[in-house]
Design an enzyme around this catalytic site. Sequence first.
Site, PDB file in Angstrom:
ATOM      1  N   LYS A 131      42.776  -6.622  34.758  1.00  0.00           N
ATOM      2  CA  LYS A 131      41.889  -5.493  34.475  1.00  0.00           C
ATOM      3  C   LYS A 131      42.523  -4.406  33.577  1.00  0.00           C
ATOM      4  O   LYS A 131      42.638  -4.633  32.378  1.00  0.00           O
ATOM      5  CB  LYS A 131      41.312  -4.967  35.788  1.00  0.00           C
ATOM      6  CG  LYS A 131      40.501  -6.120  36.465  1.00  0.00           C
ATOM      7  CD  LYS A 131      39.640  -5.746  37.634  1.00  0.00           C
ATOM      8  CE  LYS A 131      38.763  -6.936  38.013  1.00  0.00           C
ATOM      9  NZ  LYS A 131      39.050  -7.582  39.280  1.00  0.00           N
ATOM     10  N   TYR A 165      39.650 -10.057  47.893  1.00  0.00           N
ATOM     11  CA  TYR A 165      39.400 -11.074  46.872  1.00  0.00           C
ATOM     12  C   TYR A 165      40.629 -11.195  45.992  1.00  0.00           C
ATOM     13  O   TYR A 165      41.181 -10.181  45.550  1.00  0.00           O
ATOM     14  CB  TYR A 165      38.183 -10.680  46.022  1.00  0.00           C
ATOM     15  CG  TYR A 165      37.890 -11.635  44.886  1.00  0.00           C
ATOM     16  CD1 TYR A 165      37.450 -12.935  45.146  1.00  0.00           C
ATOM     17  CD2 TYR A 165      38.038 -11.238  43.559  1.00  0.00           C
ATOM     18  CE1 TYR A 165      37.169 -13.808  44.107  1.00  0.00           C
ATOM     19  CE2 TYR A 165      37.749 -12.114  42.509  1.00  0.00           C
ATOM     20  CZ  TYR A 165      37.321 -13.392  42.783  1.00  0.00           C
ATOM     21  OH  TYR A 165      37.039 -14.263  41.750  1.00  0.00           O
ATOM     22  N   ASP A 189      48.295  -7.516  45.568  1.00  0.00           N
ATOM     23  CA  ASP A 189      47.352  -7.836  44.496  1.00  0.00           C
ATOM     24  C   ASP A 189      46.776  -6.519  43.990  1.00  0.00           C
ATOM     25  O   ASP A 189      45.868  -5.948  44.589  1.00  0.00           O
ATOM     26  CB  ASP A 189      46.252  -8.768  45.020  1.00  0.00           C
ATOM     27  CG  ASP A 189      45.271  -9.151  43.920  1.00  0.00           C
ATOM     28  OD1 ASP A 189      45.415  -8.640  42.786  1.00  0.00           O
ATOM     29  OD2 ASP A 189      44.363  -9.964  44.186  1.00  0.00           O
TER      30      ASP A 189
HETATM   31  C1  LIG Z   1      39.208  -9.079  39.711  1.00  0.00           C
HETATM   32  C2  LIG Z   1      40.238  -9.421  40.713  1.00  0.00           C
HETATM   33  C3  LIG Z   1      40.946 -10.640  40.675  1.00  0.00           C
HETATM   34  C4  LIG Z   1      40.607 -11.736  39.719  1.00  0.00           C
HETATM   35  O1  LIG Z   1      40.790 -11.349  38.393  1.00  0.00           O
HETATM   36  P1  LIG Z   1      40.012 -12.154  37.240  1.00  0.00           P
HETATM   37  O2  LIG Z   1      40.573 -11.564  35.984  1.00  0.00           O
HETATM   38  O3  LIG Z   1      38.570 -11.888  37.450  1.00  0.00           O
HETATM   39  O4  LIG Z   1      40.373 -13.585  37.395  1.00  0.00           O
HETATM   40  C5  LIG Z   1      41.970 -10.834  41.576  1.00  0.00           C
HETATM   41  N1  LIG Z   1      42.284  -9.887  42.478  1.00  0.00           N
HETATM   42  C6  LIG Z   1      41.632  -8.721  42.550  1.00  0.00           C
HETATM   43  C7  LIG Z   1      42.051  -7.702  43.550  1.00  0.00           C
HETATM   44  C8  LIG Z   1      40.568  -8.458  41.682  1.00  0.00           C
HETATM   45  O5  LIG Z   1      39.884  -7.331  41.798  1.00  0.00           O
END
Ligand SMILES: *Cc1c(COP(=O)(O)O)cnc(C)c1O
Length: 430
Positions: free
Chosen positions: A269, A146, A241
């Site tokens: 995060k 994701y 990511d």
């Molecule tokens: C949570 C997440 C996102 C998206 O971040 P948001 O702050 O919710 O937009 C993108 N990549 C990864 C791996 C994530 O866990």
Amino acid sequence: MALIRSRNRELFDRARTVMPGGVSSPVRAFGAVEGTPPFIRSASGAHFEDVERTRYLDFVQSWGPLILGHCHPEVLDAIGSAAQNGTSYGAPHQGELDLADRIRGLYPGADQVRFVSSGTEATMTAIRLARGITGRSHILKFSGCYHGHSDGLLVSAGSGAVTLGQPSSAGVPAEIAALTHVLPLGDLAAVEALMAGSTDRFAAVIIEPIPANNGLLLQTGEFLQGLAELCRRNGTLLIFDEVISGFRVAPGGAAERYGITPDLATFGKVIGGGLAVGALTGSTESMAHLAPEGPVYQAGTLSGNPLAMAAGNRTLEVMERDGGWDRLETLGAALEARMLPLIEGLEASFQRLGSVFWLGLGSSTAPRAAEQIPYAAKDLYRQLHAGLLARGIYLAPSAYEVGFLSTAHTTDDIEQLSVALAELLPQILP
Ligand SMILES: *Cc1c(COP(=O)(O)O)cnc(C)c1O
């Protein structure tokens, strides 16, 4: 006895009349576990309390940001002090360069940092930057990873095969999805074959090096190394990511863990300490393509927000000062040591890296790709989740979401979770 509608139920019913599904983000609605979500009124350390004054031991920690737990006194202090000086400027301030410096010092290959307000913005911008740098359009992602909800990344594959991306949301035009190729995790030969057929097509390969949004699908170092090598050979940028793994599994994230320096990396995060921050990093040369220095446009009204910078700075400062990552490794290892004997002989697997963990249900073999997660997992997890909730333990309301430990968790908390699971798992699993 009169039928009493719970306060949580009352609020959820009201919420659903004023917000789609009653929530600001879909999984929070408890659809996958078929319950009523508790409405939270306060939180502290490893716990939160709902409007009915039920206290929960929280292993979600806001889906990862709260590496020091809820309401860490020093983080609150940093936010409070920052707020005294203004909540937003829309102009440069020192908090940004302090956090940029901290990220540069900890993360491999992060010469420069662009701050945004979410992980979604970070990955969206990284893709645009990769396209701007290479002049190419196509990207490759992996199913089960994701990367936020921008159009080009809300794409998943048909089952396993090499496919052109199918949109995984209504509203994503097929023309946009067609630029995103999707392959199963762990299959280097498939990546090689795809790239061999199209040497100059791929602007970027984006991957969660520690895939943690579809269970915890830990990859081998060889796969990630091989991916980096294929990218290098094809002039394709490798984007890690690290929105979950960054500053969580190690000070230098998965890049440090696996000894791989990606071309671009995205964060969110943990770096916001519980406030809204995202970031992307790369070499000075790559980052120079971003506006105002270069032609790749990106901007944000609240980007580099002073409260968020203060929370992120203080969080990372405390983690470094107190050996936070070592403490989390110790806690994670303790949880793992309790869990492994517990699931022996049961149709379950336990995966962990540092303070990120996942209990896979329905098979005793740990899945390595999204396609390997058994169909039964969802229903089994629904039962487990209800049992845990009744025991005051809050795990994510979805079978596919990982759990998080914070430095506020204790060995007693791990014991509480283990005792509950020891009771529940044999009842639920064959
Ligand atoms: C949570 C997440 C996102 C998206 O971040 P948001 O702050 O919710 O937009 C993108 N990549 C990864 C791996 C994530 O866990």
